[in-house]
Design an enzyme around this catalytic site. Structure first.
Site, PDB file in Angstrom:
ATOM      1  N   CYS A 191     -26.975  19.752  16.699  1.00 26.09           N
ATOM      2  CA  CYS A 191     -25.792  19.149  17.338  1.00 26.09           C
ATOM      3  C   CYS A 191     -26.112  18.538  18.700  1.00 26.09           C
ATOM      4  O   CYS A 191     -25.343  17.714  19.206  1.00 26.09           O
ATOM      5  CB  CYS A 191     -24.675  20.173  17.473  1.00 26.09           C
ATOM      6  SG  CYS A 191     -24.037  20.691  15.877  1.00 26.09           S
ATOM      7  N   HIS A 205     -19.705  16.999  22.671  1.00 22.77           N
ATOM      8  CA  HIS A 205     -19.928  17.261  21.243  1.00 22.77           C
ATOM      9  C   HIS A 205     -18.647  17.876  20.694  1.00 22.77           C
ATOM     10  O   HIS A 205     -18.054  18.761  21.312  1.00 22.77           O
ATOM     11  CB  HIS A 205     -21.106  18.220  21.077  1.00 22.77           C
ATOM     12  CG  HIS A 205     -21.254  18.733  19.680  1.00 22.77           C
ATOM     13  ND1 HIS A 205     -21.230  17.905  18.592  1.00 22.77           N
ATOM     14  CD2 HIS A 205     -21.394  19.995  19.201  1.00 22.77           C
ATOM     15  CE1 HIS A 205     -21.362  18.630  17.494  1.00 22.77           C
ATOM     16  NE2 HIS A 205     -21.464  19.896  17.835  1.00 22.77           N
ATOM     17  N   ASN A 257     -16.790  18.756  12.922  1.00 23.38           N
ATOM     18  CA  ASN A 257     -18.075  18.774  13.625  1.00 23.38           C
ATOM     19  C   ASN A 257     -19.075  17.944  12.817  1.00 23.38           C
ATOM     20  O   ASN A 257     -19.515  18.362  11.744  1.00 23.38           O
ATOM     21  CB  ASN A 257     -18.550  20.225  13.769  1.00 23.38           C
ATOM     22  CG  ASN A 257     -19.868  20.346  14.520  1.00 23.38           C
ATOM     23  OD1 ASN A 257     -20.575  19.366  14.732  1.00 23.38           O
ATOM     24  ND2 ASN A 257     -20.202  21.562  14.921  1.00 23.38           N
TER      25      ASN A 257
END
Ligand code: ACO
Length: 323
Positions: free
Chosen positions: A114, A250, A280
């Protein structure tokens, strides 16, 4: 005078299939209400069976090139952040290079889960500043739907597929924080935390594997490390949180995003939020949010942006840039 890597184009691509939280109620012991309140996610996009990460990446790259008014011939390098490349090799970046008809320069993948886009941006900036490339396509693209355990309600409801891309161009600046472009970066990792977030397979273990996460443990690390790395990047640029127009975080969980903004002393009015629509998307989430933020009119030329991300590794980092 000083060299700066300036964002001259941005774009994104999302697969057509949109899956609302209610889909998961049919197969799992979960509810739309739980997913919304614990994560902020309302829906996500999933790639079609024949759609791969490089397909999504190439479409996002084409959108970013169009936004910049450039073609693939103008690009010297592609840096693609992904943990879900089409093949073990070659890199997804070289597959995008071929798709764009770019027959020169170089392309490679970056794998920091990520935090991948922050790592890619930092490395692309280094390529520009060291004179190895004048224009770099920086892409984040993922198909996390391929590594979900669909029986694990604590992970499979959280992730989505998508891609975003930026075109960075080397330009002269004054060497001050008023310059457009990347002003400072901060990268970190700590491999001792591998067990908190990993995929239990890979080439060397002869399986694809599924994502495994101790969500509440990751959560604990996230707010503290994200606020810190953002502040370090700003400090290296000679700035403070007071100078920030937009945090572009993020997009993993709205509570992490809110907690980080609170810790940085900034209201949610200064945060670009897309987690409700995308879930996500790992390395794709920041360029997706930058692209959506520009399209919606939130992000304007001259705005001071800080991006921050954390993911498997643990790996985390931040980039301070003026749009
Ligand atoms: N539906 C209903 N209940 C659920 C679900 C679900 N989908 N998922 C978990 N639960 C249950 C758990 O089983 C647990 O039940 P129990 O108390 O009976 O054991 C309860 O909900 C609470 O679980 P927690 O994990 O403590 O819940 P939490 O509030 O921490 O939220 C979440 C979970 C959303 C995963 C959160 O921890 C999170 O977002 N963590 C960080 C994720 C992240 O940022 N990852 C990093 C990036 S990802 C990457 O790098 C690939």
């Amino acid at each position: 005078m000083a060299g700066r890597s300036v964002v001259v184009g941005v774009g994104h691509y999302l697969p057509k299939r949109v899956v609302p939280n209610s889909e998961f109620e049919k197969t799992l012991d979960t509810t739309d209400e739980w997913i919304r309140t614990r994560s902020g996610i309302e829906r996500r996009h999933f790639a079609a069976d024949d759609e791969t990460t490089s397909d999504l990446a190439a479409k996002a790259a084409e959108a970013a090139l169009a936004d910049a008014g450039l073609t693939a011939d103008d690009i010297d390098a592609i840096v693609l952040a992904t943990s879900t490349a089409d093949l073990t090799f070659p890199s997804a970046a070289t597959m995008v290079q071929a798709r764009l008809g770019m027959n020169r320069g170089f392309a490679f993948d970056v794998q920091a889960v990520c935090a991948g886009f922050v790592y890619a941006l930092s490395n692309a900036n280094a390529l520009v500043l060291s004179g190895q490339a004048r224009r770099v396509l920086v892409i984040g693209a993922e198909t996390f739907s391929r590594i979900m355990d669909w029986t694990d309600r604590s992970t499979c409801v959280l992730f989505g597929d998508g891609a975003g891309a930026l075109v960075l161009e080397g330009q002269e600046g004054q060497g001050t924080s008023d310059d457009r472009g990347i002003l400072a970066t901060d990268l970190n990792s700590d491999g001792r935390y591998k067990d908190l977030l990993y995929v239990d397979g890979g080439v060397s273990t002869q399986s694809t594997g599924h994502l495994r996460m101790q969500g509440n443990q990751v959560f604990r690390h996230a707010v503290e490390k994200l606020a810190k790395t953002a502040e370090v990047a700003l400090e290296r640029a000679g700035l403070t949180t007071d100078d920030v127009d937009w945090i572009v975080p993020h997009q993993a969980n709205i509570r992490i995003i809110q907690g980080t903004a609170r810790k940085m002393g900034l209201p949610m009015d200064n945060v670009v939020v897309t987690v409700q629509d995308h879930g996500n998307t790992s390395a794709a989430s920041i360029p997706l949010a930058l692209s959506v933020g520009k399209q919606s009119g939130q992000i304007k030329q001259g705005d001071l942006i800080v991006t921050e991300a954390i993911g498997g590794g643990l790996a985390w980092g931040a980039v301070a840039l003026r749009w």
